[in-house]
Design a protein around this motif. Structure first.
Motif, PDB file in Angstrom:
ATOM      1  N   LYS A 286       0.850  -1.192   0.000  1.00 55.52           N
ATOM      2  CA  LYS A 286       0.000   0.000   0.000  1.00 55.52           C
ATOM      3  C   LYS A 286       0.884   1.239   0.000  1.00 55.52           C
ATOM      4  CE  LYS A 286      -0.313  -0.085   5.050  1.00 55.52           C
ATOM      5  NZ  LYS A 286       0.558  -1.253   5.198  1.00 55.52           N
ATOM      6  N   PRO A 382      -3.487   0.095  -3.320  1.00 52.97           N
ATOM      7  CA  PRO A 382      -4.294   1.067  -2.578  1.00 52.97           C
ATOM      8  C   PRO A 382      -3.441   2.178  -1.976  1.00 52.97           C
ATOM      9  CG  PRO A 382      -4.094  -0.990  -1.353  1.00 52.97           C
ATOM     10  CD  PRO A 382      -3.533  -1.248  -2.704  1.00 52.97           C
ATOM     11  N   PRO A 465      -4.761  -4.014   3.885  1.00 53.34           N
ATOM     12  CA  PRO A 465      -5.869  -4.216   2.940  1.00 53.34           C
ATOM     13  C   PRO A 465      -5.757  -5.579   2.266  1.00 53.34           C
ATOM     14  CG  PRO A 465      -4.239  -2.709   2.019  1.00 53.34           C
ATOM     15  CD  PRO A 465      -3.814  -2.980   3.424  1.00 53.34           C
ATOM     16  N   THR A 468      -9.581  -4.540  -2.323  1.00 55.17           N
ATOM     17  CA  THR A 468      -9.834  -3.108  -2.463  1.00 55.17           C
ATOM     18  C   THR A 468     -10.785  -2.817  -3.619  1.00 55.17           C
ATOM     19  OG1 THR A 468      -7.856  -2.861  -3.846  1.00 55.17           O
ATOM     20  CG2 THR A 468      -7.595  -2.521  -1.476  1.00 55.17           C
ATOM     21  N   ASN A 469     -11.375  -1.616  -3.556  1.00 52.70           N
ATOM     22  CA  ASN A 469     -12.335  -1.172  -4.572  1.00 52.70           C
ATOM     23  C   ASN A 469     -13.426  -2.222  -4.805  1.00 52.70           C
ATOM     24  OD1 ASN A 469     -10.863   1.214  -4.950  1.00 52.70           O
ATOM     25  ND2 ASN A 469      -9.533   0.229  -6.454  1.00 52.70           N
ATOM     26  N   ASP A 495     -13.215  -0.826   0.760  1.00 54.07           N
ATOM     27  CA  ASP A 495     -12.025  -1.649   0.917  1.00 54.07           C
ATOM     28  C   ASP A 495     -12.252  -2.596   2.089  1.00 54.07           C
ATOM     29  OD1 ASP A 495     -10.882  -0.242  -1.114  1.00 54.07           O
ATOM     30  OD2 ASP A 495      -9.397   0.815   0.113  1.00 54.07           O
TER      31      ASP A 495
END
Length: 795
Positions: A286, A382, A465, A468-469, A495
């Motif tokens: 990240k 991310p 994470p 994600t998205n 997320d």
């Protein structure tokens, strides 16, 4: 002549009784059986009987579908005479309890386990003899009752119960229920309430969720978990409920629904904790940029805490993460011109840079944000910007709308911005706008709170994470035109983080079987997880009614946010009034509902005018009032259960109402009155973004000082129902428009005398949720309520 008084079920209005009501509390019912001896006149005044509850401790092991439960309660006799007591315990599920034993101070006491029919007569006999309906909500469940035992004056007795319980299942979720709610009828608090559950399973435990309490969850292994809840000096207002599932497979998502009316959209709750099949030796990389304010107002303790927050982030990044630190006052500086790969060397250099930060200068929010966001170029992983400030923009661009637009233009990788407002001088509306524009969140740090603690809490959440998205889709077997689900919160892409559970609520129009898909990015690859769910046509009971309340809480937060950031909207104002009135959810703009002179009709034009007038407080973007309003709003938006931060929101509401005047915004009226302004405030300039309420009709508030409002006394809740106290009459939103002085309205009403034969016939016909409403009625009050299409006045 024998008198009965039971612990938890008396209410404050019974203060004239021999038994002090404030001492009556706990999930078990303590029945006092002292003999009253008639004496020749003049009769001496009897000494009051009173006792307190020091603690309630619930410990249980939940394995597969069985619970082994141990409960301890310590009662202290604070009166001057011996109490002859009998302990009564409502069973959470009738017929599901086995092998129950009861000890008083370590000695086993004879006891009787009653089935639902036998227990009903016992519950009703206590209600009838005590002239108090508090136990009615337990009609229809079993009871465990002990023989009589003494509690000498000044001494205490610890009542311990041990039992086994077969747990219920709902949509593959196992439910644990413990009856804490009877303590809500007391006027004083329990010194300590502690619940600790050990969950064991033969397969991995997936979702763990409490719809009623804010619990902490630890997962030492995949097949074991510990759930804890502990509070001091509280009066529990609801039963403790917990759901969990443990089922083989990769998909750990569960759907619960509640549809009270067939011709209206239902409510759904989606719990998701997907097991991501990713390389377990390689964590998702990240990008993290910490933007730290070092303006002159940060001097002293605040800059020290900001440095500690930066060090916390640096000490908890993962190898291979990208990072940078942007510091700003009037000018903007960066640790390095470009993002740096995190390793031991870069960590040491960054820690040295953090130690060199000192406070001085203005606050250039515009350049600080654009510098941080424009430095993000990689969309494949991310990105998170943790942005902190303790003031309003004073250097560079200072207009709120232009700062927000520049930040939007600079964010080319869909980075999420987490904003931290430190102290009361921040432009809280600007921070909320930035967080909203960049799919993040806002945290507000009071002057007496630690900055590092708030930053650490958010960073710990986003540190790992895993998906994600994430987009969520709902495909029904029989689709109709239009969206099958609507008003889903949180909305948009989300997320998922390691160890975090996603809690989504929404409305649904269609019913039947559906496929629910979660599609997102896992280590730069798109993955889709699917599972089956069923949206019910109509729910026959109210056990999942908490979903409606949770949805309404989040929806209120979204409405206030939209009014705050986009300005006046009459439809949203009407919806805010409707939801606040129906569910008894008080906001700074609808707190007048707790005024006994206001009738809570959902369509009341005066309620809309009051709300519109009070919403002009949103013009207060800076200062303590703005800070408090945005804090309340965030709690509504981010609520995770039907009781989340309710008491904290009410405390903040009181604080907001009594805040001192600042700037062009008047302080709230005397405590206990509505927040309506006593004179118009000047509207914000066009760049303010949240202007538009200042020109609305102004409704003057009384200026005489009154006692603070006891919200929970005037706005009372039971299950899905809310009642409002208006003088001696309690009304619901459904019955609030009736005027009993008018013959046509009076003709619609069936009058029933409390504790009469007709009264108990009504309670027998009622559901548990309907009987809960009856428990809200106190002595010398009348209740106007609607059951199954008929209106009753219970006198």
């Amino acid at each position: 002549m024998r008198s009965l008084a039971y612990a938890v079920c008396l209410v404050a209005s019974s203060a004239g009784a021999l038994l002090t009501p404030g001492a009556l509390q706990a999930q078990g019912v303590l029945v006092i059986t002292n003999e009253n001896i008639r004496l020749p006149r003049p009769t001496p005044r009897p000494q009051p009987i009173s006792y307190s509850l020091d603690e309630v401790v619930v410990e249980a092991t939940l394995k597969n579908q069985l619970a082994d439960v141990q409960v301890s309660q310590t009662f202290r006799n604070s009166g001057t005479g011996t109490i002859q007591a009998q302990f009564v315990f409502p069973l959470p599920y009738d017929g599901a309890i086995d092998a129950m034993t009861l000890l008083v101070n370590g000695k086993e006491l004879p006891a009787k386990l009653m089935k639902a029919d036998e227990a009903r007569d016992r519950y009703q006999s206590i209600v009838r003899s005590q002239k108090d309906p508090a136990l009615l909500e337990w009609v229809g469940t079993g009871m465990f009752q002990t023989s009589v035992f003494p509690i000498p004056a000044g001494e205490s007795r610890t009542v311990s119960i041990h039992y086994s319980q077969l747990l219920r299942k709902d949509h593959e979720l196992t439910e644990f229920l413990f009856p804490l709610s009877t303590a809500k009828y007391t006027s004083t608090s329990v010194k300590k309430v502690r619940v600790q559950l050990a969950i064991e399973s033969d397969t991995n435990i997936k979702n763990i969720y409490s719809p009623t309490h804010d619990v902490s969850i630890q997962r030492p292994t995949g097949k074991r978990a510990t759930v804890k809840y502990e509070k001091q000096n509280i009066v529990p207002s609801s039963d403790f409920r917990l759901f969990y599932d443990a089922k083989p497979g990769d998909v750990s998502a569960r759907l619960l629904t509640y549809r009270p009316e067939r011709d209206e959209d239902g409510y759904f709750l989606l719990l998701a904790t997907p097991e991501i099949k990713a390389d377990k030796d390689k964590k998702q990389s990240k990008t993290v940029i910490f933007v730290v304010d070092k303006s002159g107002s940060m001097a002293g303790k605040k800059i020290e805490q900001a440095r500690d927050a930066a060090k916390f982030i640096l000490n908890n990044l993962h190898e291979g993460d990208l990072f940078n630190i942007v510091s700003y006052d009037s000018k903007v500086q960066s640790f390095l011109p470009e993002l740096e790969v995190f390793d031991k060397r870069s960590r040491q250099e960054a820690l040295a840079y953090v130690d060199s930060l000192f406070a001085g200068g203005g606050t250039n929010i515009h350049e600080a944000l654009t510098t941080a966001l424009s430095g993000l170029q990689d969309k494949s992983q991310p990105s998170y910007v943790l942005f902190m400030t303790d003031g309003r923009p004073t250097s560079g661009e200072t207009k709120e709308a232009l700062i927000a637009e520049a930040a939007r233009q600079a964010n080319g990788v869909r980075a999420r911005v987490m904003s931290f407002g430190v102290g009361y001088d921040v432009n809280s509306r600007l921070l909320d706008r930035i967080s909203s524009d960049h799919h993040g969140l806002s945290e507000y740090v009071r002057p007496d709170q630690d900055i590092e603690e708030h930053v650490a809490k958010v960073f710990n959440r986003i540190s790992s994470p895993v998906m994600t998205n994430v987009k969520i889709s709902y495909e029904f077997d029989k689709s109709k035109p239009g969206k099958p689900v609507n008003r889903v919160y949180p909305g948009g892409d989300v997320d998922l983080f390691e160890g975090e559970q996603l809690v989504i609520v929404g409305r649904y129009r269609e019913f039947g079987a559906a496929k629910i898909q979660l599609t997102g990015t896992v280590q730069e690859k798109e993955e889709t997880l699917s599972f089956e769910g069923k949206f019910t046509k109509k729910v026959g009971n109210s056990s999942n009614s908490f979903i409606e309340k949770l949805w309404a809480t989040r929806r209120i937060g979204e409405i206030i946010d939209e009014l705050d950031l986009k300005g006046k909207n009459e439809e949203l104002v009407n919806e805010l009034v409707m939801l606040s009135t129906k569910h008894g959810i008080l906001t700074p703009y609808t707190s007048f509902l707790a005024d006994e002179t206001v009738r809570p009709e959902l369509a009341s034009s005066s309620n809309r005018r009051l709300t519109t007038s009070n919403l002009s407080d949103l013009e207060e973007a800076e200062g303590r009032g703005g800070f408090l309003q945005r804090g309340i709003k965030q709690r509504f938006k981010n609520a995770n259960n039907s009781a989340s931060d309710a008491s904290e929101s009410l405390r903040t509401l009181d604080e907001f109402k009594s805040r001192p005047a600042s700037g062009g915004t008047l302080s709230g009226p005397a405590p206990g009155r509505s927040l309506s302004r006593q004179q118009p405030s000047s509207p914000l300039p066009p760049s303010g973004g949240g202007a538009g309420f200042g020109s609305s009709a102004q409704v003057n508030s009384p200026t005489s000082e009154t006692a603070p409002v006891d919200y929970q006394k005037i706005v009372r809740k039971a299950g899905t129902q809310t009642v409002y106290k208006r003088g001696k009459l309690l009304v619901t939103p459904e019955t609030a428009s009736l005027d009993l002085e008018k013959e046509e309205d009076k003709a619609k009403v069936i009058e029933i005398k409390r504790y009469s034969k007709e009264y108990f016939e009504l309670t027998d016909a009622n559901s548990t949720a309907e009987n809960e409403v009856l428990t809200l009625q106190e002595e010398d009050e009348e209740l106007l309520v609607k059951f199954r299409g008929k209106i009753y006045l219970i006198k």
